[in-house]
Design a protein around this motif. Structure first.
Motif, PDB file in Angstrom:
ATOM      1  N   SER A   1      11.382   4.238  -0.495  1.00 34.20           N
ATOM      2  CA  SER A   1      12.369   5.203  -0.008  1.00 34.20           C
ATOM      3  C   SER A   1      13.749   4.976  -0.591  1.00 34.20           C
ATOM      4  CB  SER A   1      12.456   5.134   1.521  1.00 34.20           C
ATOM      5  OG  SER A   1      12.911   3.866   1.951  1.00 34.20           O
ATOM      6  N   MET A   2      14.155   3.706  -0.717  1.00 35.70           N
ATOM      7  CA  MET A   2      15.549   3.432  -1.104  1.00 35.70           C
ATOM      8  C   MET A   2      15.713   3.036  -2.567  1.00 35.70           C
ATOM      9  SD  MET A   2      17.157   1.758   2.369  1.00 35.70           S
ATOM     10  CE  MET A   2      15.711   0.866   2.917  1.00 35.70           C
ATOM     11  N   ARG A   3      14.846   2.193  -3.079  1.00 40.53           N
ATOM     12  CA  ARG A   3      14.985   1.813  -4.484  1.00 40.53           C
ATOM     13  C   ARG A   3      14.736   3.005  -5.395  1.00 40.53           C
ATOM     14  NH1 ARG A   3      11.983  -3.526  -6.217  1.00 40.53           N
ATOM     15  NH2 ARG A   3      13.716  -4.391  -4.984  1.00 40.53           N
ATOM     16  N   ALA A   4      13.860   3.913  -4.969  1.00 42.13           N
ATOM     17  CA  ALA A   4      13.490   5.045  -5.822  1.00 42.13           C
ATOM     18  C   ALA A   4      14.075   6.361  -5.353  1.00 42.13           C
ATOM     19  CB  ALA A   4      11.969   5.144  -5.885  1.00 42.13           C
TER      20      ALA A   4
ATOM     21  N   SER B   1      14.729  -7.749   5.138  1.00 39.39           N
ATOM     22  CA  SER B   1      14.597  -7.250   3.767  1.00 39.39           C
ATOM     23  C   SER B   1      13.383  -6.346   3.602  1.00 39.39           C
ATOM     24  CB  SER B   1      14.508  -8.420   2.777  1.00 39.39           C
ATOM     25  OG  SER B   1      13.331  -9.187   3.009  1.00 39.39           O
ATOM     26  N   HIS B   2      12.356  -6.523   4.450  1.00 36.35           N
ATOM     27  CA  HIS B   2      11.133  -5.728   4.333  1.00 36.35           C
ATOM     28  C   HIS B   2      10.922  -4.770   5.501  1.00 36.35           C
ATOM     29  CE1 HIS B   2      10.320  -8.399   1.046  1.00 36.35           C
ATOM     30  NE2 HIS B   2       9.124  -7.885   0.840  1.00 36.35           N
ATOM     31  N   GLN B   3      11.724  -4.850   6.519  1.00 40.15           N
ATOM     32  CA  GLN B   3      11.615  -3.927   7.647  1.00 40.15           C
ATOM     33  C   GLN B   3      12.433  -2.676   7.333  1.00 40.15           C
ATOM     34  OE1 GLN B   3      13.039  -6.377  10.829  1.00 40.15           O
ATOM     35  NE2 GLN B   3      11.345  -7.821  10.631  1.00 40.15           N
ATOM     36  N   CYS B   4      11.737  -1.596   7.130  1.00 39.78           N
ATOM     37  CA  CYS B   4      12.418  -0.367   6.706  1.00 39.78           C
ATOM     38  C   CYS B   4      12.677   0.533   7.912  1.00 39.78           C
ATOM     39  CB  CYS B   4      11.575   0.374   5.678  1.00 39.78           C
ATOM     40  SG  CYS B   4      12.503   1.662   4.853  1.00 39.78           S
TER      41      CYS B   4
ATOM     42  N   GLU C   1      15.315   2.839   7.892  1.00 40.59           N
ATOM     43  CA  GLU C   1      16.190   3.941   7.478  1.00 40.59           C
ATOM     44  C   GLU C   1      15.474   5.039   6.691  1.00 40.59           C
ATOM     45  OE1 GLU C   1      18.154  -0.158   6.687  1.00 40.59           O
ATOM     46  OE2 GLU C   1      16.300   0.886   6.100  1.00 40.59           O
ATOM     47  N   ASP C   2      14.244   4.781   6.272  1.00 38.02           N
ATOM     48  CA  ASP C   2      13.579   5.605   5.267  1.00 38.02           C
ATOM     49  C   ASP C   2      13.409   7.067   5.639  1.00 38.02           C
ATOM     50  OD1 ASP C   2      11.869   4.508   7.228  1.00 38.02           O
ATOM     51  OD2 ASP C   2      10.100   4.722   5.967  1.00 38.02           O
ATOM     52  N   MET C   3      12.889   7.348   6.825  1.00 36.57           N
ATOM     53  CA  MET C   3      12.643   8.741   7.193  1.00 36.57           C
ATOM     54  C   MET C   3      13.949   9.513   7.324  1.00 36.57           C
ATOM     55  SD  MET C   3       9.306   8.628   9.681  1.00 36.57           S
ATOM     56  CE  MET C   3       9.965   7.572  10.964  1.00 36.57           C
ATOM     57  N   GLY C   4      14.980   8.830   7.817  1.00 38.14           N
ATOM     58  CA  GLY C   4      16.289   9.475   7.915  1.00 38.14           C
ATOM     59  C   GLY C   4      16.872   9.818   6.564  1.00 38.14           C
ATOM     60  N   ILE C   5      16.755   8.887   5.615  1.00 35.98           N
ATOM     61  CA  ILE C   5      17.263   9.136   4.267  1.00 35.98           C
ATOM     62  C   ILE C   5      16.527  10.293   3.608  1.00 35.98           C
ATOM     63  CG2 ILE C   5      17.390   8.170   1.925  1.00 35.98           C
ATOM     64  CD1 ILE C   5      17.874   5.417   3.284  1.00 35.98           C
TER      65      ILE C   5
ATOM     66  N   ALA D   1       2.227   0.402 -12.057  1.00 37.31           N
ATOM     67  CA  ALA D   1       3.543   0.475 -12.696  1.00 37.31           C
ATOM     68  C   ALA D   1       4.293  -0.846 -12.608  1.00 37.31           C
ATOM     69  CB  ALA D   1       4.375   1.584 -12.060  1.00 37.31           C
ATOM     70  N   GLY D   2       3.731  -1.801 -11.874  1.00 32.29           N
ATOM     71  CA  GLY D   2       4.433  -3.053 -11.663  1.00 32.29           C
ATOM     72  C   GLY D   2       5.518  -2.895 -10.609  1.00 32.29           C
ATOM     73  N   ILE D   3       6.350  -3.922 -10.491  1.00 23.27           N
ATOM     74  CA  ILE D   3       7.429  -3.879  -9.495  1.00 23.27           C
ATOM     75  C   ILE D   3       8.553  -3.030 -10.075  1.00 23.27           C
ATOM     76  CG2 ILE D   3       8.938  -5.242  -8.006  1.00 23.27           C
ATOM     77  CD1 ILE D   3       7.005  -7.586  -8.467  1.00 23.27           C
ATOM     78  N   SER D   4       8.310  -1.724 -10.092  1.00 26.55           N
ATOM     79  CA  SER D   4       9.212  -0.784 -10.773  1.00 26.55           C
ATOM     80  C   SER D   4       9.059   0.587 -10.132  1.00 26.55           C
ATOM     81  CB  SER D   4       8.875  -0.732 -12.268  1.00 26.55           C
ATOM     82  OG  SER D   4       9.740   0.137 -12.961  1.00 26.55           O
ATOM     83  N   GLU D   5       9.582   0.711  -8.925  1.00 27.02           N
ATOM     84  CA  GLU D   5       9.395   1.941  -8.155  1.00 27.02           C
ATOM     85  C   GLU D   5      10.008   3.168  -8.831  1.00 27.02           C
ATOM     86  OE1 GLU D   5       8.575  -1.431  -5.623  1.00 27.02           O
ATOM     87  OE2 GLU D   5      10.315  -0.955  -6.877  1.00 27.02           O
ATOM     88  N   GLN D   6      11.166   2.987  -9.481  1.00 23.10           N
ATOM     89  CA  GLN D   6      11.780   4.126 -10.165  1.00 23.10           C
ATOM     90  C   GLN D   6      10.861   4.661 -11.268  1.00 23.10           C
ATOM     91  OE1 GLN D   6      13.220   1.085  -9.763  1.00 23.10           O
ATOM     92  NE2 GLN D   6      15.411   1.254  -9.316  1.00 23.10           N
TER      93      GLN D   6
END
Length: 310
Positions: free
Chosen positions: A82-85, A117-120, A122-126, A51-56
């Motif tokens: 987790s966050m962009r999409a 910028s790349h250390q995630c 927050e993801d599991m909490g979100i 899909a390319g750099i297009s997570e949504q």
């Protein structure tokens, strides 16, 4: 013990699943080299989409495939998956109850030198706050392969988080894993430690050190933080009432918070949370970042002694 990154398991298990099942699809977000899905793309091009750099858009494609009976796996980095999409995951996957899997490498502090910028963290909490979402972080290569396979057979949305850096092998190929059920690595009655992902091996070292002093700490790999193994947590709270949670994630809204919520509802027990101390990461070696946040066996060991003195 040998060490392997759990993202290696992502690539190996998806390759195996692609051979066994033609309904399995991978939607890559242009990071197939990092996420180890290049072999899948080469061998099963008809089951692979970049899909390319297009997570949504990747999540939207996956949702569309799921409506036709396919089992799509979106593969990207945790910070983006987790966050962009997150809106698309909520609106297009979880709300309509579609069978989409989100596989994300580079979870927690393991991106290390790549920086905040790349250390995630927050993801599991979100994602655990979204209804109909299942959230998993395997502890090692073997458990990662087994939990990916379990996710493929599970009906519903699943988020699986993997490490970039190598982590110690803990499990044997004969060990079993069930989504929503913790794995007991050590029995004990003095206190209970719940850990997941790359912190399980760290917690295991603390348990060994405590055992040398005659302190019997139970250790559970809480690979699934949603749905949480409520019976396991309740039993620990009722039996010892002294709990330590360890996670490579913000201490807010992750594994520690999930356990604290249950302790509050029961009105019993003391929970000490070890994890990222509610701040962004920075560029440094992975082990140094863990140390800066107290995610070490020594800190678990000292925290256990503090709990036992209360």
């Amino acid at each position: 013990m040998s060490k392997r990154a759990t993202r290696e398991a992502l690539g190996d298990e998806m390759l195996q699943l692609g051979e066994e099942r033609k309904d399995i699809y991978i939607i890559d977000c242009d990071v197939s080299k990092s996420c180890k899905t290049q072999a899948f793309a080469a061998k099963y091009p008809e089951q692979h989409v970049n899909a390319g750099i297009s997570e949504q858009n990747a999540v939207g494609m996956a949702a569309g495939l799921a409506t036709t009976g396919k089992v799509p796996f979106v593969v990207t980095y945790a910070v983006f998956g987790s966050m962009r999409a997150v809106e698309q995951i909520r609106q297009e996957v979880c709300y309509p109850r579609l069978n989409v899997k989100i596989l994300c490498s580079h979870g927690g502090l393991t991106p290390a030198n790549d920086g905040a910028s790349h250390q995630c963290i927050e993801d599991m909490g979100i994602l655990r706050t979204i209804p109909q979402m299942t959230v998993i972080m395997p502890a090692d290569y073997t458990s990662a392969r087994k939990l990916i396979r379990a996710a493929a057979e599970y009906e519903g949305a699943v988020y699986l988080r993997f490490t970039r850096d190598a982590v110690e092998d803990i499990y044997d190929i004969s060990d079993d894993f069930t989504i929503g059920r913790a794995n007991c690595l050590q029995a004990g009655n003095d206190l209970t430690i719940f850990a997941n992902g790359d912190t399980v091996a760290i917690a295991l070292e603390a348990v060994k050190a405590l055992a040398k002093e005659g302190i019997h700490a139970a250790l559970y790999d809480m690979h699934t933080i949603k749905p949480l193994d409520e019976e396991c947590v309740k039993s620990a709270i009722i039996n010892s009432g002294k709990i330590i949670t360890v996670e490579d994630h913000n201490i807010i809204n992750g594994l520690g918070s999930a356990v604290c919520e249950m302790a509050a509802e029961l009105g019993h027990g003391i929970v000490k949370r070890i994890g990222v101390q509610d701040h962004f990461g920075e560029s440094a070696p992975y082990e140094e970042l863990l140390r800066m946040n107290g995610i070490t066996w020594e800190n678990i060991y000292h925290t256990a002694h503090q709990l036992l003195e209360m």
